[in-house]
Design an enzyme around this catalytic site. Structure first.
Site, PDB file in Angstrom:
ATOM      1  N   LYS A 126       0.762  -1.318   0.373  1.00  0.00           N
ATOM      2  CA  LYS A 126      -0.040   0.196   0.388  1.00  0.00           C
ATOM      3  C   LYS A 126       0.613   1.066   0.190  1.00  0.00           C
ATOM      4  O   LYS A 126       2.095   0.953   0.240  1.00  0.00           O
ATOM      5  CB  LYS A 126      -1.078  -0.251   1.546  1.00  0.00           C
ATOM      6  CG  LYS A 126      -2.252   1.008   1.448  1.00  0.00           C
ATOM      7  CD  LYS A 126      -3.397   0.099   0.239  1.00  0.00           C
ATOM      8  CE  LYS A 126      -3.946   0.916   0.454  1.00  0.00           C
ATOM      9  NZ  LYS A 126      -5.578   0.085  -0.725  1.00  0.00           N
ATOM     10  N   ASP A 166      -7.076   4.529  -4.853  1.00  0.00           N
ATOM     11  CA  ASP A 166      -7.780   4.037  -3.685  1.00  0.00           C
ATOM     12  C   ASP A 166      -8.381   5.468  -2.892  1.00  0.00           C
ATOM     13  O   ASP A 166      -8.754   6.792  -3.471  1.00  0.00           O
ATOM     14  CB  ASP A 166      -6.830   4.042  -2.592  1.00  0.00           C
ATOM     15  CG  ASP A 166      -6.968   3.477  -0.919  1.00  0.00           C
ATOM     16  OD1 ASP A 166      -7.473   4.487  -0.080  1.00  0.00           O
ATOM     17  OD2 ASP A 166      -7.719   2.045  -1.021  1.00  0.00           O
TER      18      ASP A 166
END
Length: 382
Positions: A126, A166
């Site tokens: 991430k 995201d």
């Protein structure tokens, strides 16, 4: 100076201080595994936890860019390359002022296991930045994305690390980043997912998470009722107003449910008669322009035909009335213990998270206590 950090594995903690989100994610996973039979049947797997809980690599860097006034701006950039045992690191890039290392570690940690469940050769990671796209011009966002990719491009690639979108990182931002990567590395490759359809993107990519969430709950309902019930006639509370929430709502409506809520960071909308496809189309048009739900409900004609209540500064859970299904679809820790109690009291039977770690531990405890104490389907929590 090289900072040496010593980790001691205990059943209570495998995190550094001041990492509350990562600690929460770590403890949730560990407690779930301990309550299962996994470690009893395979005690050797317990030793995997201290290994997988430390990222293989954390990259942190400075991002400098110019605003439209020619003024220098600076943000923090991150990429947490958590685990590549199954394949290249895979996980999104979040652009939001709240981004910090704890949040990205929790997201990357969960990504390991989510990706593993697909059966595909993908690891977990991430990344992102504390940059806020809201209120920025397209040119400012492009300059930031180029500056961000100038450093990130050194650490990613189709066989190494494949980031995605995201919160705050949609098709526009991915496009700017992909263009920067192509220019910087002189290579057209599948290094980012979430691209536009005309230059290598995947059909139904925007819909995938929201649709998948609803399909999963559809199977929950079928199993809990032995095939006697479906989404038809169910009342559904949804939080969020981005891709996940929009497409989850559309699929619920398609399956015959009544969607009674959506929300964003500034407030929630409640419609007891049911949010419509036209409402969602208006939100989809306005959200890329960073309009709030308050602005959208006041400016778009779609909201003049049905009574839609806007509640500033609120999440939907205690305002939705009777509901059968709750789908958190905004961000982490968006359902508190008190809100979980309100949902149980409102008759909710099915909870599924479209967001990452959408429920606090207190909320999970409430849902689990209700599930374990249920004696009839009407009060069961799945």
């Amino acid at each position: 100076m090289l900072e040496v950090i010593t980790y001691t594995y205990t059943t209570a903690k495998m995190v550094q201080p001041s990492e509350p989100e990562f600690e929460q994610a770590y403890n949730e996973l560990l407690n779930t595994l301990k309550e299962s039979t996994l470690f009893k049947e395979h005690p050797e797997y317990e030793k995997v936890i201290p290994v997988v809980s430390i990222p293989e690599r954390i990259i942190q860097f400075r991002v400098t860019w110019e605003n439209d006034k020619g003024e220098l701006q600076v943000n923090r950039g991150y990429r947490v390359q958590f685990n590549s045992a199954l394949g290249p690191y895979k996980g999104g890039l979040r652009l939001h002022p709240s981004v910090n290392l704890s949040i990205l570690k929790f997201l990357g940690y969960e990504q390991i296991f989510k990706n593993a469940l697909t059966g595909l050769s993908m690891g977990g990671g991430k990344g992102g930045s504390d940059f806020d796209p809201k209120g920025k011009s397209d040119a400012e966002i492009r300059r930031f994305c180029y500056a961000f990719m100038k450093e990130l491009s050194k650490h990613i690639g189709q066989f190494t690390d494949v980031p995605a979108g995201d919160i705050g990182t949609g098709g526009r931002e991915i496009g700017f980043m992909f263009g920067a990567y192509k220019q910087l590395r002189n290579s057209w490759e599948g290094v980012l997912t979430g691209k536009g359809l005309t230059w290598g993107g995947s059909l139904i990519r925007p819909e995938a998470t929201g649709y998948g969430l609803v399909y999963y709950v559809e199977k929950m309902i079928e199993k809990a009722t032995n095939g006697k019930e479906s989404f038809k006639g169910k009342r559904v509370a949804i939080s969020g107003a981005g891709n996940v929430a929009q497409f989850a709502a559309l699929k619920c409506i398609e399956l015959g449910a009544t969607v009674v809520s959506l929300s964003d960071s500034k407030g929630a909308i409640i419609c007891q008669e049911g949010i419509t496809k036209e409402h969602i189309a208006a939100i989809a048009e306005a959200k890329p322009k960073f309009k709030s739900l308050e602005q959208i409900t006041g400016e778009y004609s779609a909201f003049s035909t049905k009574k839609v209540q806007y509640i500033p500064g609120a999440r939907p859970w205690i305002h939705v009335g009777k509901v059968d299904v709750a789908l958190p679809g905004a961000t982490q820790n968006e359902v508190s213990g008190e809100e979980a109690k309100a949902l149980v009291a409102a008759g909710v039977k099915y909870i599924a998270e479209g967001s990452n770690m959408g429920s606090t531990q207190e909320a999970i405890d409430v849902f689990e206590a209700e599930r374990k104490s249920s004696t009839s389907l009407g009060s069961a929590i799945c």
